[in-house]
Scaffold this active site. Structure first.
Site, PDB file in Angstrom:
ATOM      1  CG  HIS A   3      -1.844  -1.227   1.205  1.00  0.00           C
ATOM      2  ND1 HIS A   3      -2.757  -1.473   0.202  1.00  0.00           N
ATOM      3  CD2 HIS A   3      -1.957  -2.259   2.065  1.00  0.00           C
ATOM      4  CE1 HIS A   3      -3.397  -2.600   0.450  1.00  0.00           C
ATOM      5  NE2 HIS A   3      -2.935  -3.101   1.573  1.00  0.00           N
ATOM      6  CD1 TRP A   6      -4.447   2.743  -1.444  1.00  0.00           C
ATOM      7  CD2 TRP A   6      -5.353   4.569  -0.542  1.00  0.00           C
ATOM      8  NE1 TRP A   6      -5.465   3.166  -2.276  1.00  0.00           N
ATOM      9  CE2 TRP A   6      -6.026   4.279  -1.752  1.00  0.00           C
ATOM     10  CE3 TRP A   6      -5.739   5.689   0.184  1.00  0.00           C
ATOM     11  CZ2 TRP A   6      -7.092   5.056  -2.226  1.00  0.00           C
ATOM     12  CZ3 TRP A   6      -6.796   6.476  -0.275  1.00  0.00           C
ATOM     13  CH2 TRP A   6      -7.453   6.143  -1.473  1.00  0.00           C
ATOM     14  CG  LEU A 139      -9.753   4.334 -10.134  1.00  0.00           C
ATOM     15  CD1 LEU A 139      -9.111   5.455 -10.951  1.00  0.00           C
ATOM     16  CD2 LEU A 139      -9.068   4.205  -8.781  1.00  0.00           C
ATOM     17  CB  VAL A 141      -6.486   2.432 -15.390  1.00  0.00           C
ATOM     18  CG1 VAL A 141      -5.261   2.449 -16.305  1.00  0.00           C
ATOM     19  CG2 VAL A 141      -6.391   3.562 -14.353  1.00  0.00           C
ATOM     20  NE  ARG A 149       2.346   2.792  -8.168  1.00  0.00           N
ATOM     21  CZ  ARG A 149       1.732   2.203  -7.142  1.00  0.00           C
ATOM     22  NH1 ARG A 149       1.187   1.015  -7.296  1.00  0.00           N
ATOM     23  NH2 ARG A 149       1.636   2.824  -5.992  1.00  0.00           N
ATOM     24  CG  LEU A 150      -1.977   6.077 -15.767  1.00  0.00           C
ATOM     25  CD1 LEU A 150      -2.772   5.645 -16.988  1.00  0.00           C
ATOM     26  CD2 LEU A 150      -1.759   7.583 -15.795  1.00  0.00           C
ATOM     27  CB  ALA A 151      -4.939   3.908  -9.854  1.00  0.00           C
ATOM     28  CG  LEU A 389     -25.229   5.053  -7.466  1.00  0.00           C
ATOM     29  CD1 LEU A 389     -25.487   6.238  -8.369  1.00  0.00           C
ATOM     30  CD2 LEU A 389     -26.486   4.195  -7.285  1.00  0.00           C
TER      31      LEU A 389
HETATM   32  C1  LIG Z   1     -22.529  -9.902 -11.991  1.00  0.00           C
HETATM   33  O1  LIG Z   1     -21.612  -9.039 -12.626  1.00  0.00           O
HETATM   34  C2  LIG Z   1     -20.596  -8.530 -11.874  1.00  0.00           C
HETATM   35  C3  LIG Z   1     -19.742  -7.662 -12.548  1.00  0.00           C
HETATM   36  C4  LIG Z   1     -18.665  -7.112 -11.841  1.00  0.00           C
HETATM   37  C5  LIG Z   1     -18.437  -7.418 -10.488  1.00  0.00           C
HETATM   38  C6  LIG Z   1     -19.306  -8.293  -9.847  1.00  0.00           C
HETATM   39  C7  LIG Z   1     -19.084  -8.647  -8.414  1.00  0.00           C
HETATM   40  C8  LIG Z   1     -19.121  -7.395  -7.578  1.00  0.00           C
HETATM   41  N1  LIG Z   1     -18.045  -6.773  -7.344  1.00  0.00           N
HETATM   42  N2  LIG Z   1     -20.352  -6.973  -7.093  1.00  0.00           N
HETATM   43  C9  LIG Z   1     -20.456  -5.848  -6.301  1.00  0.00           C
HETATM   44  O2  LIG Z   1     -19.538  -5.105  -6.038  1.00  0.00           O
HETATM   45  C10 LIG Z   1     -21.807  -5.597  -5.735  1.00  0.00           C
HETATM   46  C11 LIG Z   1     -22.602  -6.643  -5.285  1.00  0.00           C
HETATM   47  C12 LIG Z   1     -23.853  -6.347  -4.698  1.00  0.00           C
HETATM   48  C13 LIG Z   1     -24.262  -5.016  -4.575  1.00  0.00           C
HETATM   49  N3  LIG Z   1     -23.485  -3.988  -5.037  1.00  0.00           N
HETATM   50  C14 LIG Z   1     -22.288  -4.265  -5.603  1.00  0.00           C
HETATM   51  O3  LIG Z   1     -21.505  -3.247  -6.061  1.00  0.00           O
HETATM   52  C15 LIG Z   1     -22.180  -2.030  -6.377  1.00  0.00           C
HETATM   53  C16 LIG Z   1     -21.694  -0.979  -5.392  1.00  0.00           C
HETATM   54  C17 LIG Z   1     -20.239  -0.629  -5.663  1.00  0.00           C
HETATM   55  N4  LIG Z   1     -20.021  -0.255  -7.054  1.00  0.00           N
HETATM   56  C18 LIG Z   1     -20.417  -1.327  -7.997  1.00  0.00           C
HETATM   57  C19 LIG Z   1     -21.887  -1.677  -7.826  1.00  0.00           C
HETATM   58  C20 LIG Z   1     -20.398  -8.854 -10.529  1.00  0.00           C
END
Ligand SMILES: COc1cccc(CC(=N)NC(=O)c2cccnc2OC2CCNCC2)c1
Length: 389
Positions: A3, A6, A139, A141, A149-151, A389
């Protein structure tokens, strides 16, 4: 180290985790806006900053295409979030938004958009303090520019532009562990179209289960069951704001929504966000509320399907109607609207319905973070009232 970026930032550090003497609240004090770095951070030579005007169709399409091809995938790289253009315009233009916080990186020679990061302003209450924050999101890339190291420089640039608006805190989520989560949520999925979910590998047929038994298991009524359950309308904004503020006041971290915020974030928008109220047939009082947002995923290599239609639980308030019944009506409406799956995190009171309504646990976690704000100790997910979101 793992990290190295961070560890240079004003965030809770792992080494401080046990130090209960550190006070809760901002880690670094604000500085005069005039003392904030006025010019953008340096990018590697080939790249330039750009501000993405999401109202402009061409720019919105560039952002959409970058995310569609390069944003977050599930752990097995079978699915990728596929936010729609209308969703991005909704997510990035809440009351008081700043265009300058919609930040892109282009290749100087070709003007190709290769990276993106955003902030939107939000008032977030932490215990009894309402704090102006940026919600940082999207975010991304380009896959071909990873580990350059763009992030870190993009995070520093959005932070600098947020500081220029005299805002010193932020909230964000990630699927990875960074210093230091304020809480860690598990995600859960409720099958609505089990045959498709099994065909595309999102779900597996349960042991000793046939496909027809599985379809029967997840079958829902054709119509909602709660008397007075209907789509939210503009005339409901005042009542929903009261209902939501009362409900969210019980959580340690939650948005401090006013009527303007509720009108933007919770009024139904086709294929972006759906919201429903329960209006008592006797008194015409609005007694309950539920909502979900629409975030499809691309299916990365399946011969029969290209997209997964997913609903994500948003804000729900069950005051008179049992939460189980309210959420079952939400599932029924999501199925009516042809969603394949209904997703939820185990925050707020969601635990109550996750097991009862046949949700299955997902295989990942979503970690929540605050920037430049220390909590004495991590929260339980049930103490968190913030859905990003
Ligand atoms: C089913 O398709 C997917 C495509 C990409 C990633 C994931 C798994 C995942 N990472 N799911 C979540 O982060 C997630 C699962 C349940 C509710 N909200 C969520 O994420 C939201 C909130 C954070 N930003 C992305 C959407 C699933």
């Amino acid at each position: 180290s793992r990290h190295r970026f961070w560890e240079t930032q004003p965030v809770g550090q792992f080494k401080d985790a046990r130090d209960g003497s550190l006070p809760e609240g901002p880690i670094e004090p604000p500085i005069p806006v005039s003392a904030v770095k006025q010019e953008p951070y340096n990018l590697p030579a080939l790249y330039e900053w750009t501000t993405c005007d999401i109202d402009d169709d061409q720019t919105c399409a560039e952002v959409y295409n970058l995310l569609t091809n390069n944003y977050v995938e599930d752990d097995e790289n079978m699915f990728r979030f596929n936010y729609s253009k209308e969703f991005l315009r909704w997510a990035l233009r809440p009351p008081g938004y700043f265009k300058a916080w919609h930040i892109g990186v282009r290749v100087k020679a070709t003007k190709k958009l290769v990276a993106f990061i955003t902030g939107v302003p939000a008032r977030i209450r932490v215990r009894d303090e309402v704090v102006r924050m940026a919600e940082v999101n999207f975010l991304c890339v380009h896959k071909k520019l990873r580990s350059k190291r763009l992030a870190p420089v993009m995070i520093k640039e959005v932070t600098r532009r947020v500081h220029l608006e005299n805002i010193w805190q932020a909230a964000y989520t990630a699927g990875v562990v960074l210093p230091t989560p304020i809480t860690t949520c598990r995600y859960w999925h409720r099958s609505l179209n089990p045959k498709k979910l099994i065909d595309v590998g999102f779900s597996r047929l349960g042991a000793r289960m046939t496909m027809s038994r599985t379809i029967r298991l997840y079958k829902l009524p054709e119509a909602t069951v709660t008397p007075g359950f209907r789509k939210m309308e503009l005339r409901d904004v005042a009542a929903v704001t009261r209902l939501l503020r009362d409900y969210l006041s019980q959580f340690v971290v939650a948005p401090d929504f006013d009527e303007n915020d509720v009108e933007h974030w919770l009024l139904p928008l086709e294929n972006v966000v759906d919201s429903f109220v329960v209006e008592s047939p006797e008194t015409h009082e609005v007694t309950d509320f539920c909502s979900f947002y629409s975030l499809p995923s691309s299916i990365l290599n399946n011969p029969n399907y290209s997209g997964l239609k997913a609903a994500y639980s948003y804000y729900n308030v069950a005051m008179r109607t049992p939460l189980l019944q309210l959420m079952n009506d939400a599932l029924i409406v999501a199925k009516q609207k042809d969603y394949d799956v209904f997703n939820a995190l185990d925050l707020m009171h969601n635990e109550v319905f996750l097991k009862e309504l046949k949700f299955g646990p997902g295989d990942g976690q979503l970690h929540y973070y605050l920037y430049n704000y220390r909590l004495r100790s991590a929260l339980q997910p049930s103490e968190l009232g913030l859905v990003l979101l």
